[in-house]
Design a protein around this motif. Structure first.
Motif, PDB file in Angstrom:
ATOM      1  N   HIS A 166     -29.013 -11.086  11.324  1.00  5.34           N
ATOM      2  CA  HIS A 166     -29.394 -12.395  10.803  1.00  5.34           C
ATOM      3  C   HIS A 166     -28.197 -13.289  10.485  1.00  5.34           C
ATOM      4  O   HIS A 166     -28.374 -14.380   9.965  1.00  5.34           O
ATOM      5  N   THR A 168     -24.710 -15.426  11.851  1.00  3.01           N
ATOM      6  CA  THR A 168     -24.276 -16.082  13.080  1.00  3.01           C
ATOM      7  C   THR A 168     -23.039 -15.386  13.649  1.00  3.01           C
ATOM      8  O   THR A 168     -22.394 -14.573  12.977  1.00  3.01           O
ATOM      9  N   GLN A 169     -22.698 -15.743  14.884  1.00  6.00           N
ATOM     10  CA  GLN A 169     -21.524 -15.160  15.512  1.00  6.00           C
ATOM     11  C   GLN A 169     -20.265 -15.504  14.748  1.00  6.00           C
ATOM     12  O   GLN A 169     -19.388 -14.671  14.561  1.00  6.00           O
ATOM     13  N   ARG A 170     -20.146 -16.752  14.285  1.00  6.49           N
ATOM     14  CA  ARG A 170     -18.966 -17.146  13.511  1.00  6.49           C
ATOM     15  C   ARG A 170     -18.898 -16.391  12.191  1.00  6.49           C
ATOM     16  O   ARG A 170     -17.823 -15.948  11.771  1.00  6.49           O
ATOM     17  N   GLU A 171     -20.039 -16.210  11.538  1.00 10.36           N
ATOM     18  CA  GLU A 171     -20.066 -15.449  10.295  1.00 10.36           C
ATOM     19  C   GLU A 171     -19.671 -13.997  10.542  1.00 10.36           C
ATOM     20  O   GLU A 171     -18.979 -13.383   9.726  1.00 10.36           O
ATOM     21  N   ARG A 172     -20.072 -13.485  11.688  1.00  9.44           N
ATOM     22  CA  ARG A 172     -19.692 -12.116  12.045  1.00  9.44           C
ATOM     23  C   ARG A 172     -18.168 -12.011  12.211  1.00  9.44           C
ATOM     24  O   ARG A 172     -17.548 -11.031  11.774  1.00  9.44           O
ATOM     25  N   HIS A 201     -18.260 -20.322   5.006  1.00  8.13           N
ATOM     26  CA  HIS A 201     -18.816 -19.172   5.717  1.00  8.13           C
ATOM     27  C   HIS A 201     -18.953 -17.967   4.793  1.00  8.13           C
ATOM     28  O   HIS A 201     -19.967 -17.245   4.840  1.00  8.13           O
ATOM     29  N   LYS A 208     -26.527 -14.350   2.356  1.00  6.03           N
ATOM     30  CA  LYS A 208     -27.337 -13.654   3.350  1.00  6.03           C
ATOM     31  C   LYS A 208     -27.311 -12.133   3.166  1.00  6.03           C
ATOM     32  O   LYS A 208     -28.318 -11.454   3.407  1.00  6.03           O
TER      33      LYS A 208
END
Length: 232
Positions: A166, A168-172, A201, A208
């Motif tokens: 859940h 985003t790629q940037r958050e990952r 972020h 999250k």
């Protein structure tokens, strides 16, 4: 030591509970804290069980917790303090000798907001207390890198036990770098972002992942399988 946090700004002194079984060490901490403006000790514990009891009684802002103590170790005491709904505002700062101590990762998993090496200077100790009291996590990047590398070395490949689908790629990407011990400014440079964007972020990741602080984001990065031997 690199610390990404603003100093504690409230007018009331930061209330500190000392949990350390060595009396001379505890006394030295007490003198240092009580002679520093804006800080005050509210209790002294010589065992883990006593630390839990005094934390519930005094509701300190910060518990300065030694890992190794009689009766109940600092990790179990931390777990009980951090899980107690009656003292949600109490943060735990662990004291450890990293080179001989295998319990740092377990202390973060138990809910500690960070850890400090026992050979830290008085200035670093006082700064650490203020950082943790401000609701931030104290993670010295160089020590965090060693910590994560050691955990991964002992348990590779890292088992992915947390669902990160859940985010985003940037958050990952940001979470991965947090997990490897980079500071906000280092993450910003690595991803070509502003420090403000990185903080945004991280704020979203905290929400999250229902993490209290940066220390728990490190745990999430490991549990999600983002940190591996190549992350060192």
């Amino acid at each position: 030591m690199s610390i990404d946090a603003a100093p504690h700004s409230q007018s009331a002194p930061i209330r500190v509970l000392l949990a350390e079984d060595q009396v001379l060490v505890r006394d030295s901490f007490k003198v240092l804290i009580d002679t520093t403006p804006g800080l005050a000790t509210v209790g002294e514990a010589g065992t883990g069980a006593e630390a839990v009891h005094l934390a519930r009684r005094h509701r300190p802002d910060v518990v300065l917790m030694d890992v190794r103590m009689p009766d109940m170790d600092g990790i179990e005491a931390t777990r009980r303090i951090c899980a107690d709904p009656a003292i949600p505002g109490t943060r735990v700062l662990m004291l450890t000798t990293f080179d001989q101590d295998d319990y740092v990762y377990a202390s973060l998993r138990a809910g500690a907001s960070g850890f400090l090496l026992k050979h830290a200077t008085a200035t670093e100790l006082l700064a650490a207390i203020r950082v943790v009291a401000a609701g931030e996590a104290l993670l010295a990047p160089t020590v965090t890198r060693r910590l994560i590398a050691d955990v991964v070395r002992r348990s590779h490949p890292a088992p992915a036990t947390r669902d990160l689908g859940h985010i985003t790629q940037r958050e990952r990407e940001v979470l991965t770098l947090v997990g490897t011990g980079l500071s906000n400014s280092e993450i910003a440079e690595h991803l070509h972002l502003t420090v403000g964007t990185v903080k945004t972020h991280i704020g979203r990741l905290l929400a999250k992942l229902q993490a209290r602080d940066r220390a728990q984001l490190v745990i999430a990065a490991y549990d999600g399988g983002l940190v591996n031997p190549s992350s060192r």
